[in-house]
Design an enzyme around this catalytic site. Structure first.
Site, PDB file in Angstrom:
ATOM      1  N   ASN A   1     -10.353  -0.266   0.477  1.00 44.51           N
ATOM      2  CA  ASN A   1      -9.374  -0.321   1.569  1.00 44.51           C
ATOM      3  C   ASN A   1     -10.044   0.013   2.899  1.00 44.51           C
ATOM      4  O   ASN A   1     -10.661   1.090   3.039  1.00 44.51           O
ATOM      5  CB  ASN A   1      -8.251   0.691   1.322  1.00 44.51           C
ATOM      6  CG  ASN A   1      -7.326   0.282   0.210  1.00 44.51           C
ATOM      7  OD1 ASN A   1      -7.635  -0.633  -0.546  1.00 44.51           O
ATOM      8  ND2 ASN A   1      -6.193   0.957   0.104  1.00 44.51           N
ATOM      9  N   VAL A   2      -9.911  -0.884   3.863  1.00 38.29           N
ATOM     10  CA  VAL A   2     -10.511  -0.666   5.186  1.00 38.29           C
ATOM     11  C   VAL A   2      -9.488  -1.039   6.251  1.00 38.29           C
ATOM     12  O   VAL A   2      -9.176  -2.222   6.430  1.00 38.29           O
ATOM     13  CB  VAL A   2     -11.782  -1.530   5.375  1.00 38.29           C
ATOM     14  CG1 VAL A   2     -12.408  -1.263   6.741  1.00 38.29           C
ATOM     15  CG2 VAL A   2     -12.792  -1.265   4.273  1.00 38.29           C
TER      16      VAL A   2
ATOM     17  N   GLY B   1      -9.753   4.737   2.094  1.00 34.47           N
ATOM     18  CA  GLY B   1     -10.457   5.395   3.199  1.00 34.47           C
ATOM     19  C   GLY B   1     -11.847   4.822   3.424  1.00 34.47           C
ATOM     20  O   GLY B   1     -12.803   5.558   3.657  1.00 34.47           O
TER      21      GLY B   1
ATOM     22  N   THR C   1      -8.725   1.398   9.477  1.00 29.96           N
ATOM     23  CA  THR C   1      -9.063   1.950  10.797  1.00 29.96           C
ATOM     24  C   THR C   1     -10.203   1.179  11.462  1.00 29.96           C
ATOM     25  O   THR C   1     -10.145   0.872  12.659  1.00 29.96           O
ATOM     26  CB  THR C   1      -9.456   3.444  10.657  1.00 29.96           C
ATOM     27  OG1 THR C   1      -8.374   4.126   9.994  1.00 29.96           O
ATOM     28  CG2 THR C   1      -9.693   4.092  12.002  1.00 29.96           C
TER      29      THR C   1
ATOM     30  N   ASP D   1       0.824  -1.211   0.000  1.00 32.57           N
ATOM     31  CA  ASP D   1       0.000   0.000   0.000  1.00 32.57           C
ATOM     32  C   ASP D   1       0.861   1.264   0.000  1.00 32.57           C
ATOM     33  O   ASP D   1       1.869   1.339   0.701  1.00 32.57           O
ATOM     34  CB  ASP D   1      -0.885  -0.037   1.263  1.00 32.57           C
ATOM     35  CG  ASP D   1      -2.137   0.800   1.099  1.00 32.57           C
ATOM     36  OD1 ASP D   1      -2.528   1.071  -0.053  1.00 32.57           O
ATOM     37  OD2 ASP D   1      -2.741   1.175   2.128  1.00 32.57           O
TER      38      ASP D   1
ATOM     39  N   SER E   1     -12.995   3.122   5.948  1.00 26.40           N
ATOM     40  CA  SER E   1     -13.499   3.156   7.331  1.00 26.40           C
ATOM     41  C   SER E   1     -14.394   4.362   7.565  1.00 26.40           C
ATOM     42  O   SER E   1     -14.065   5.477   7.146  1.00 26.40           O
ATOM     43  CB  SER E   1     -12.325   3.222   8.313  1.00 26.40           C
ATOM     44  OG  SER E   1     -11.521   2.084   8.165  1.00 26.40           O
TER      45      SER E   1
ATOM     46  N   HIS F   1      -8.779   9.064   4.393  1.00 28.26           N
ATOM     47  CA  HIS F   1      -8.143   8.065   5.263  1.00 28.26           C
ATOM     48  C   HIS F   1      -8.397   8.372   6.744  1.00 28.26           C
ATOM     49  O   HIS F   1      -8.354   9.517   7.153  1.00 28.26           O
ATOM     50  CB  HIS F   1      -6.633   8.049   5.031  1.00 28.26           C
ATOM     51  CG  HIS F   1      -6.228   7.561   3.677  1.00 28.26           C
ATOM     52  ND1 HIS F   1      -5.899   8.408   2.642  1.00 28.26           N
ATOM     53  CD2 HIS F   1      -6.099   6.318   3.174  1.00 28.26           C
ATOM     54  CE1 HIS F   1      -5.578   7.702   1.568  1.00 28.26           C
ATOM     55  NE2 HIS F   1      -5.691   6.425   1.865  1.00 28.26           N
TER      56      HIS F   1
HETATM   57  P1  13P Z   1      -9.039   3.720   6.410  1.00 29.43           P
HETATM   58  O1  13P Z   1      -8.094   3.524   7.556  1.00 29.43           O
HETATM   59  O2  13P Z   1      -9.776   5.012   6.497  1.00 29.43           O
HETATM   60  O3  13P Z   1      -9.939   2.559   6.239  1.00 29.43           O
HETATM   61  O4  13P Z   1      -8.162   3.847   5.076  1.00 29.43           O
HETATM   62  C1  13P Z   1      -7.338   2.786   4.715  1.00 29.43           C
HETATM   63  C2  13P Z   1      -6.675   3.039   3.421  1.00 29.43           C
HETATM   64  O5  13P Z   1      -7.218   3.616   2.522  1.00 29.43           O
HETATM   65  C3  13P Z   1      -5.307   2.505   3.275  1.00 29.43           C
HETATM   66  O6  13P Z   1      -4.745   2.811   2.052  1.00 29.43           O
END
Ligand code: 13P
Length: 298
Positions: A223-224, A202, A226, A77, A204, A173
């Site tokens: 992408n999750v 982002g 947090t 990532d 989460s 994010h």
């Molecule tokens: P979140 O922590 O908001 O889920 O974002 C994760 C992310 O996009 C990592 O690249």
């Protein structure tokens, strides 16, 4: 089995669903997510980094992935430099995310195009980002600035050859300060122009409904991070078990693993990929890629 990420996102895009990309900071998160994927027959993507023993965690994922018959990809990532990306490829990730989203369009294209050639030559997939997904704690600004332009996105994909593209459509994010607003009109326009797997960073706090809808509009990877970490913390803090009492400390790791599994199962449902790990009928879909020779210098 470990597969190039392109295999997973292409299938997801064609099928009109998304696949969550989850954190792999340690063994408990990795085991929990794989257990969930096996139980629910879901494809799975891990976000891996060069931080926190990243290479060791990647080897651990490979070890577990080799034992299960579901497609699993590892995505390095936000790898910021050419060297990071190449080291990721050499140590066996199945996708690099070459994030050059803070550069000019021209520099982003030039750097991603060069890395796409390297990655593809090694049988590794590549994700890039156009526009810029910012931070939730600066959401008032980041949520509305540097959003992805649909025409530019189409051109970018053609010019670079990326396998999937992260787009800025109102997510951010980390935890949001404020309510996330997803620009679905923009996402629809991007999808109609590009016809190519898209990625939502982002995830989460973005809201299950928003994510489910986005996954029917070209988002093939979500992408999750947090939310997975916070769920683990909640499980520990809200547990009826006093972990400091007697031998209860032994129950700490299983509690964290169960929390990771719970969130993975939830995200498979939200993204629409539950049950999608088998039955696509593609011959050889889950054949493991050849293992890269591990350079002796590492
Ligand atoms: P979140 O922590 O908001 O889920 O974002 C994760 C992310 O996009 C990592 O690249």
């Amino acid at each position: 089995m470990l597969v190039p990420m392109k295999t997973i996102v292409d299938e997801a895009y064609k099928g009109g669903y998304g696949v969550p990309a989850l954190p792999a900071h340690n063994e408990l998160l990795i085991r929990g997510a794989i257990e969930a994927a096996v139980e629910s027959n879901s494809p799975l993507i891990f976000l891996v980094g060069n931080f926190n023993d990243g290479e060791f965690n990647r080897q651990m994922i490979r070890h577990f992935a080799d034992q299960v018959d579901i497609p699993i990809a590892t995505c390095l990532d936000h790898s910021p430099t050419f060297n990071d990306c190449v080291m990721g490829i050499r140590t066996g990730v199945t996708c690099i995310m070459a994030d050059r989203s803070m550069l000019s369009y021209e520099d982003n294209v030039a750097q991603v195009k060069a890395l796409a050639e390297v990655a593809h030559a090694a049988g590794v997939s590549i994700e890039a980002e156009l526009g810029h997904v910012g931070q939730g704690d600066n959401y008032a600004v980041d949520g509305v600035s540097m959003l992805t332009d649909p025409d530019e996105a189409k051109k970018f994909i053609e010019e670079t050859g990326v396998d999937c593209l992260a787009v800025a459509v109102g997510t951010a994010h980390g935890q949001y300060k404020g309510t996330p607003h997803i620009d679905f009109e923009r996402l629809q326009a991007i999808n109609e122009k590009c016809h190519h797997p898209l990625v939502l960073h982002g995830g989460s706090g973005t809201g299950d409904e928003n994510i489910s809808k986005a996954c029917t509009m070209g988002i093939a990877k979500v992408n999750v991070v947090t939310d997975v970490l916070q769920n683990a913390v909640r499980h520990v803090l809200n547990s009826e078990v006093d972990f400091t009492e007697g031998n209860n400390g032994f129950r700490l790791c299983p509690t964290i693993q169960a929390a990771a599994k719970e969130m993975a199962l939830h995200m498979f449902d939200v993204c629409g990929c539950t049950g999608k790990a088998v039955g696509t009928g593609l011959p050889g879909l889950w054949k493991a890629p050849p293992r890269p020779v591990r350079p002796s210098a590492i």
